[in-house]
Design a protein around this motif. Structure first.
Motif, PDB file in Angstrom:
ATOM      1  N   GLU A 244       0.836  -1.204   0.000  1.00 29.47           N
ATOM      2  CA  GLU A 244       0.000   0.000   0.000  1.00 29.47           C
ATOM      3  C   GLU A 244       0.874   1.258   0.000  1.00 29.47           C
ATOM      4  OE1 GLU A 244      -3.492   2.154   2.714  1.00 29.47           O
ATOM      5  OE2 GLU A 244      -2.887   0.087   3.116  1.00 29.47           O
ATOM      6  N   ALA A 245       1.961   1.232   0.784  1.00 26.90           N
ATOM      7  CA  ALA A 245       2.847   2.391   0.877  1.00 26.90           C
ATOM      8  C   ALA A 245       3.611   2.636  -0.418  1.00 26.90           C
ATOM      9  CB  ALA A 245       3.826   2.207   2.028  1.00 26.90           C
ATOM     10  N   ALA A 246       3.723   1.617  -1.271  1.00 26.32           N
ATOM     11  CA  ALA A 246       4.432   1.771  -2.547  1.00 26.32           C
ATOM     12  C   ALA A 246       3.655   2.630  -3.535  1.00 26.32           C
ATOM     13  CB  ALA A 246       4.719   0.400  -3.152  1.00 26.32           C
ATOM     14  N   ASN A 247       2.410   2.922  -3.224  1.00 27.78           N
ATOM     15  CA  ASN A 247       1.592   3.840  -4.038  1.00 27.78           C
ATOM     16  C   ASN A 247       1.506   3.433  -5.503  1.00 27.78           C
ATOM     17  OD1 ASN A 247       0.852   5.689  -1.959  1.00 27.78           O
ATOM     18  ND2 ASN A 247       2.919   6.569  -2.058  1.00 27.78           N
ATOM     19  N   GLY A 248       1.267   2.148  -5.721  1.00 25.03           N
ATOM     20  CA  GLY A 248       1.058   1.674  -7.083  1.00 25.03           C
ATOM     21  C   GLY A 248       2.317   1.275  -7.831  1.00 25.03           C
ATOM     22  N   LYS A 249       3.487   1.560  -7.266  1.00 26.93           N
ATOM     23  CA  LYS A 249       4.723   1.136  -7.920  1.00 26.93           C
ATOM     24  C   LYS A 249       4.949  -0.357  -7.681  1.00 26.93           C
ATOM     25  CE  LYS A 249       7.262   5.488  -8.044  1.00 26.93           C
ATOM     26  NZ  LYS A 249       8.525   6.172  -7.697  1.00 26.93           N
ATOM     27  N   PRO A 250       5.599  -1.055  -8.627  1.00 24.13           N
ATOM     28  CA  PRO A 250       5.829  -2.493  -8.456  1.00 24.13           C
ATOM     29  C   PRO A 250       6.670  -2.789  -7.214  1.00 24.13           C
ATOM     30  CG  PRO A 250       6.298  -1.805 -10.713  1.00 24.13           C
ATOM     31  CD  PRO A 250       6.126  -0.556  -9.917  1.00 24.13           C
TER      32      PRO A 250
ATOM     33  N   LEU B 195       8.320 -15.797 -11.482  1.00 19.27           N
ATOM     34  CA  LEU B 195       9.126 -15.815 -12.689  1.00 19.27           C
ATOM     35  C   LEU B 195       9.150 -17.236 -13.229  1.00 19.27           C
ATOM     36  CD1 LEU B 195      10.741 -13.609 -14.175  1.00 19.27           C
ATOM     37  CD2 LEU B 195      12.784 -14.460 -13.019  1.00 19.27           C
ATOM     38  N   ARG B 196       8.562 -17.422 -14.412  1.00 20.58           N
ATOM     39  CA  ARG B 196       8.480 -18.756 -14.990  1.00 20.58           C
ATOM     40  C   ARG B 196       9.793 -19.143 -15.668  1.00 20.58           C
ATOM     41  NH1 ARG B 196       3.206 -17.591 -18.472  1.00 20.58           N
ATOM     42  NH2 ARG B 196       4.444 -15.673 -18.765  1.00 20.58           N
ATOM     43  N   LYS B 197       9.838 -20.364 -16.187  1.00 19.78           N
ATOM     44  CA  LYS B 197      11.052 -20.872 -16.815  1.00 19.78           C
ATOM     45  C   LYS B 197      11.023 -20.635 -18.323  1.00 19.78           C
ATOM     46  CE  LYS B 197      11.807 -24.503 -13.361  1.00 19.78           C
ATOM     47  NZ  LYS B 197      11.957 -25.961 -13.129  1.00 19.78           N
ATOM     48  N   GLY B 198      12.225 -20.695 -18.911  1.00 20.71           N
ATOM     49  CA  GLY B 198      12.347 -20.654 -20.357  1.00 20.71           C
ATOM     50  C   GLY B 198      11.825 -19.376 -20.988  1.00 20.71           C
ATOM     51  N   LYS B 199      11.182 -19.521 -22.158  1.00 22.34           N
ATOM     52  CA  LYS B 199      10.681 -18.361 -22.896  1.00 22.34           C
ATOM     53  C   LYS B 199       9.608 -17.618 -22.115  1.00 22.34           C
ATOM     54  CE  LYS B 199      11.708 -20.253 -27.480  1.00 22.34           C
ATOM     55  NZ  LYS B 199      11.165 -20.669 -28.799  1.00 22.34           N
ATOM     56  N   ASP B 200       8.802 -18.354 -21.334  1.00 22.49           N
ATOM     57  CA  ASP B 200       7.791 -17.686 -20.507  1.00 22.49           C
ATOM     58  C   ASP B 200       8.463 -16.766 -19.491  1.00 22.49           C
ATOM     59  OD1 ASP B 200       5.707 -18.945 -21.809  1.00 22.49           O
ATOM     60  OD2 ASP B 200       5.619 -20.611 -20.394  1.00 22.49           O
TER      61      ASP B 200
ATOM     62  N   ARG C 230      10.356  -9.154 -19.389  1.00 23.78           N
ATOM     63  CA  ARG C 230       9.926  -8.011 -20.199  1.00 23.78           C
ATOM     64  C   ARG C 230       8.752  -7.298 -19.558  1.00 23.78           C
ATOM     65  NH1 ARG C 230       6.115  -6.129 -22.639  1.00 23.78           N
ATOM     66  NH2 ARG C 230       4.832  -7.938 -22.107  1.00 23.78           N
ATOM     67  N   ALA C 231       7.760  -8.087 -19.102  1.00 19.07           N
ATOM     68  CA  ALA C 231       6.568  -7.499 -18.490  1.00 19.07           C
ATOM     69  C   ALA C 231       6.918  -6.741 -17.209  1.00 19.07           C
ATOM     70  CB  ALA C 231       5.538  -8.590 -18.203  1.00 19.07           C
ATOM     71  N   TRP C 232       7.807  -7.311 -16.415  1.00 23.70           N
ATOM     72  CA  TRP C 232       8.219  -6.632 -15.178  1.00 23.70           C
ATOM     73  C   TRP C 232       8.914  -5.309 -15.498  1.00 23.70           C
ATOM     74  CZ3 TRP C 232       7.934  -6.149 -10.066  1.00 23.70           C
ATOM     75  CH2 TRP C 232       8.970  -5.486  -9.398  1.00 23.70           C
ATOM     76  N   ASN C 233       9.842  -5.336 -16.427  1.00 17.67           N
ATOM     77  CA  ASN C 233      10.569  -4.114 -16.766  1.00 17.67           C
ATOM     78  C   ASN C 233       9.678  -3.060 -17.413  1.00 17.67           C
ATOM     79  OD1 ASN C 233      13.150  -4.716 -15.756  1.00 17.67           O
ATOM     80  ND2 ASN C 233      13.675  -5.915 -17.574  1.00 17.67           N
ATOM     81  N   ASN C 234       8.511  -3.471 -17.912  1.00 11.70           N
ATOM     82  CA  ASN C 234       7.541  -2.530 -18.471  1.00 11.70           C
ATOM     83  C   ASN C 234       6.429  -2.194 -17.483  1.00 11.70           C
ATOM     84  OD1 ASN C 234       8.823  -2.249 -20.928  1.00 11.70           O
ATOM     85  ND2 ASN C 234       7.692  -3.911 -21.904  1.00 11.70           N
ATOM     86  N   ASN C 235       6.648  -2.553 -16.216  1.00 11.95           N
ATOM     87  CA  ASN C 235       5.689  -2.212 -15.142  1.00 11.95           C
ATOM     88  C   ASN C 235       4.318  -2.853 -15.326  1.00 11.95           C
ATOM     89  OD1 ASN C 235       7.500  -0.368 -13.724  1.00 11.95           O
ATOM     90  ND2 ASN C 235       7.207   0.988 -15.483  1.00 11.95           N
ATOM     91  N   GLU C 236       4.312  -4.045 -15.939  1.00 15.08           N
ATOM     92  CA  GLU C 236       3.050  -4.756 -16.156  1.00 15.08           C
ATOM     93  C   GLU C 236       2.771  -5.765 -15.051  1.00 15.08           C
ATOM     94  OE1 GLU C 236       3.309  -6.441 -20.061  1.00 15.08           O
ATOM     95  OE2 GLU C 236       3.868  -4.519 -20.986  1.00 15.08           O
ATOM     96  N   ILE C 237       3.719  -5.947 -14.137  1.00 11.48           N
ATOM     97  CA  ILE C 237       3.558  -6.879 -13.016  1.00 11.48           C
ATOM     98  C   ILE C 237       3.645  -6.070 -11.731  1.00 11.48           C
ATOM     99  CG2 ILE C 237       4.518  -8.878 -11.805  1.00 11.48           C
ATOM    100  CD1 ILE C 237       5.625  -9.864 -14.462  1.00 11.48           C
TER     101      ILE C 237
ATOM    102  N   GLY D 283      22.414 -12.938 -12.888  1.00 15.72           N
ATOM    103  CA  GLY D 283      22.347 -12.536 -14.282  1.00 15.72           C
ATOM    104  C   GLY D 283      21.067 -11.918 -14.776  1.00 15.72           C
ATOM    105  N   LEU D 284      20.036 -11.803 -13.957  1.00 18.77           N
ATOM    106  CA  LEU D 284      18.778 -11.260 -14.428  1.00 18.77           C
ATOM    107  C   LEU D 284      18.783  -9.736 -14.311  1.00 18.77           C
ATOM    108  CD1 LEU D 284      16.190 -13.740 -12.888  1.00 18.77           C
ATOM    109  CD2 LEU D 284      17.343 -13.838 -15.089  1.00 18.77           C
ATOM    110  N   ASN D 285      18.365  -9.070 -15.386  1.00 15.62           N
ATOM    111  CA  ASN D 285      18.287  -7.614 -15.387  1.00 15.62           C
ATOM    112  C   ASN D 285      16.841  -7.196 -15.142  1.00 15.62           C
ATOM    113  OD1 ASN D 285      21.067  -7.056 -15.996  1.00 15.62           O
ATOM    114  ND2 ASN D 285      20.662  -7.798 -18.069  1.00 15.62           N
ATOM    115  N   LEU D 286      16.559  -6.804 -13.920  1.00 12.65           N
ATOM    116  CA  LEU D 286      15.195  -6.449 -13.529  1.00 12.65           C
ATOM    117  C   LEU D 286      15.118  -5.006 -13.029  1.00 12.65           C
ATOM    118  CD1 LEU D 286      14.384  -9.758 -11.577  1.00 12.65           C
ATOM    119  CD2 LEU D 286      13.676  -9.172 -13.906  1.00 12.65           C
ATOM    120  N   GLN D 287      16.081  -4.177 -13.464  1.00 15.07           N
ATOM    121  CA  GLN D 287      16.199  -2.835 -12.916  1.00 15.07           C
ATOM    122  C   GLN D 287      15.473  -1.764 -13.720  1.00 15.07           C
ATOM    123  OE1 GLN D 287      18.463  -4.467 -14.582  1.00 15.07           O
ATOM    124  NE2 GLN D 287      19.827  -3.156 -15.778  1.00 15.07           N
ATOM    125  N   GLU D 288      14.797  -2.162 -14.809  1.00 15.60           N
ATOM    126  CA  GLU D 288      14.196  -1.154 -15.674  1.00 15.60           C
ATOM    127  C   GLU D 288      12.753  -0.808 -15.294  1.00 15.60           C
ATOM    128  OE1 GLU D 288      14.696  -2.406 -19.708  1.00 15.60           O
ATOM    129  OE2 GLU D 288      16.830  -2.817 -19.456  1.00 15.60           O
TER     130      GLU D 288
END
Length: 458
Positions: free
Chosen positions: A315-321, A345-350, A356-363, A376-381
């Motif tokens: 709630e305190a995040a005010n809508g941010k992921p 976070l699913r495996k493989g192509k999923d 991609r969805a996380w970095n686009n604020n869809e999750i 190795g995961l880039n989740l900073q965008e």
């Protein structure tokens, strides 16, 4: 994308070219993959000092990160990658494909060594996360050790070379120099730098460093180890670490203390039993998070205090992921039940689509296990500024790698790392243990950072 390397990246690339066996102790977020690929490309196509290149990496990194980095940068786009992944038949086909760089997950190193035998033809090997070879008794270490004499160049990459203690260094350095600096055997290494500590009969399960052992070890490896810290080179936004104290209700406290004292919680259908110290520690951490497994792998609910705290945080995040790390499967299930919008976070192509969805604020709420999302995961965008440790863990390496998924190069916002710590429980011990280990890790990183200072002023 045009590659404009930082000064430290140019330095790292040159050190790889100049040093046949090298450990790049680059802190997370410093772009070690592109620095290494740039060096490998030069060794392959300019200096002709590399012929067949193998990259050993965690599975998700092997499947995604190295190929994605090559596609990302203009100067690397000509490199061909073959992924030695999947079934045995798929792996054999990938081995025969024409490529510049072959990538395999570390779990298949034993298979690869067995498959090639004396026909091993990879003259250059990159070990992404060298610290995953810290166990001298592991099959993967022994397999790579067998073919090490046939490897001309070897590059070890990690941000956490000694996640628990300096004992962990010997296998990693051995793979680089075959025992030249720290000795040919783990026994000799221990005898030189350590004394036996706690033991069970003849089995020593903890070693203590001799006086001045750290300085001697650091000096011994300084010529093949380059250490860099993000704070020295990047203007990263601040990372703020906070402990959120969770107060348990009387019933939960009573159950916790009962298991801690009596090693048994009696239930009508199935009991909760702690048969060893390790089991007790694990079950107490579970209870601190709100649930515990019984003897039949059923889940006994203890409290919802951490779920309530997580709800306040979201709630305190005010809508941010918000990114949440969990360690127990029942924690994952309980979080998902409380917050249906949460995604894993699913495996493989999923999984690549999830990134991609996380970095686009869809999750809005991403749930990650540190073992599967640490490297190795880039989740900073994304716009995420809040990282929550719902369960507490003992592994410094997993903790540092996990936090670096967001707080790394490319991050533009300050990051708050929250640890939900149940008061008066094993949570407090786990957090304190990480702090103690971090002190030792910092000492190592500082010690082998030598010779990097001089290029800052050049």
């Amino acid at each position: 994308m045009k590659y404009k390397p930082h000064q430290y990246q140019e330095y790292a690339t040159q050190r790889i070219i100049d040093t046949p066996a090298i450990a790049l102790l680059l802190e997370m977020g410093l772009g070690k993959t592109v620095s290494t690929l740039t060096a490998v490309d030069l060794l392959l196509n300019d200096y002709f000092e590399a012929g067949r290149v193998l990259v050993i990496a965690p599975l998700r990194v092997a499947d995604d990160t190295w190929a994605r980095e090559i596609e990302k940068w203009d100067h690397l786009s000509h490199l061909r990658v073959s992924k030695i992944l999947g079934s045995a038949a798929q792996r054999r086909k990938a081995l025969k494909d024409e490529a510049d760089i072959y990538v395999i997950n570390r779990e298949n190193v034993v298979w690869l060594v067995t498959e090639l035998g004396t026909k091993w033809d990879f003259d250059t090997v990159v070990i992404d996360e060298l610290s995953s070879f810290k166990n001298h008794q592991s099959k993967r270490f022994r397999a790579l050790r067998r073919v090490r004499p046939m490897i001309k160049r070897i590059i070890g990459l990690t941000g956490t070379p000694a996640p628990n203690s300096l004992i962990d260094l010997w296998p990693q350095i051995y793979l680089l120099d075959q025992g030249q600096r720290l000795g040919k055997t783990i026994t000799g290494y221990r005898d030189r730098f350590f004394v036996p500590g706690e033991r069970d009969g003849h089995i020593v399960y903890k070693w203590h460093q001799k006086k001045e052992a750290e300085d001697r070890i650091y000096e011994a490896i300084s010529d093949i180890a380059v250490s860099m810290k993000a704070e020295d080179w990047l203007d990263l936004p601040p990372r703020i670490d906070r402990t959120v104290t969770i107060k348990l209700n009387d019933k939960a406290q009573s159950l916790y203390k009962k298991l801690e004292k009596e090693l048994l919680l009696e239930y009508q259908d199935s009991d909760v039993v702690a048969t060893t110290a390790a089991v007790l520690s694990n079950k107490l951490l579970q209870m601190a998070s709100g649930a515990v497994y019984d003897e039949d792998r059923g889940v006994k609910e203890i409290h919802e205090a951490k779920l309530d705290s997580l709800e306040d945080t979201i709630e305190a995040a005010n809508g941010k992921p918000v990114m949440v790390f969990y360690n127990f499967k029942h924690s994952l299930q309980r979080i998902q039940n409380r917050f249906p919008e949460a995604r894993i976070l699913r495996k493989g192509k999923d999984g690549n689509e999830d990134i991609r969805a996380w970095n686009n604020n869809e999750i809005p709420l991403l749930l990650l296990h540190p073992k599967s999302a640490g490297h190795g995961l880039n989740l900073q965008e994304s716009n995420c500024q809040t990282v929550v440790w719902y369960d507490q863990i003992w592994s410094l390496e997993e903790d540092q790698q996990a936090n670096a998924r967001v707080h790394r190069q490319g991050q533009r916002q300050s990051i708050v790392v929250l640890r939900l710590v149940a008061e008066g429980t094993m949570d407090e011990e786990a957090v304190a243990a990480l702090d103690r280990k971090a002190d030792g890790q910092e000492a190592l990183m500082q010690a082998v950072k030598a010779r990097i200072e001089r290029i800052k002023d050049e």
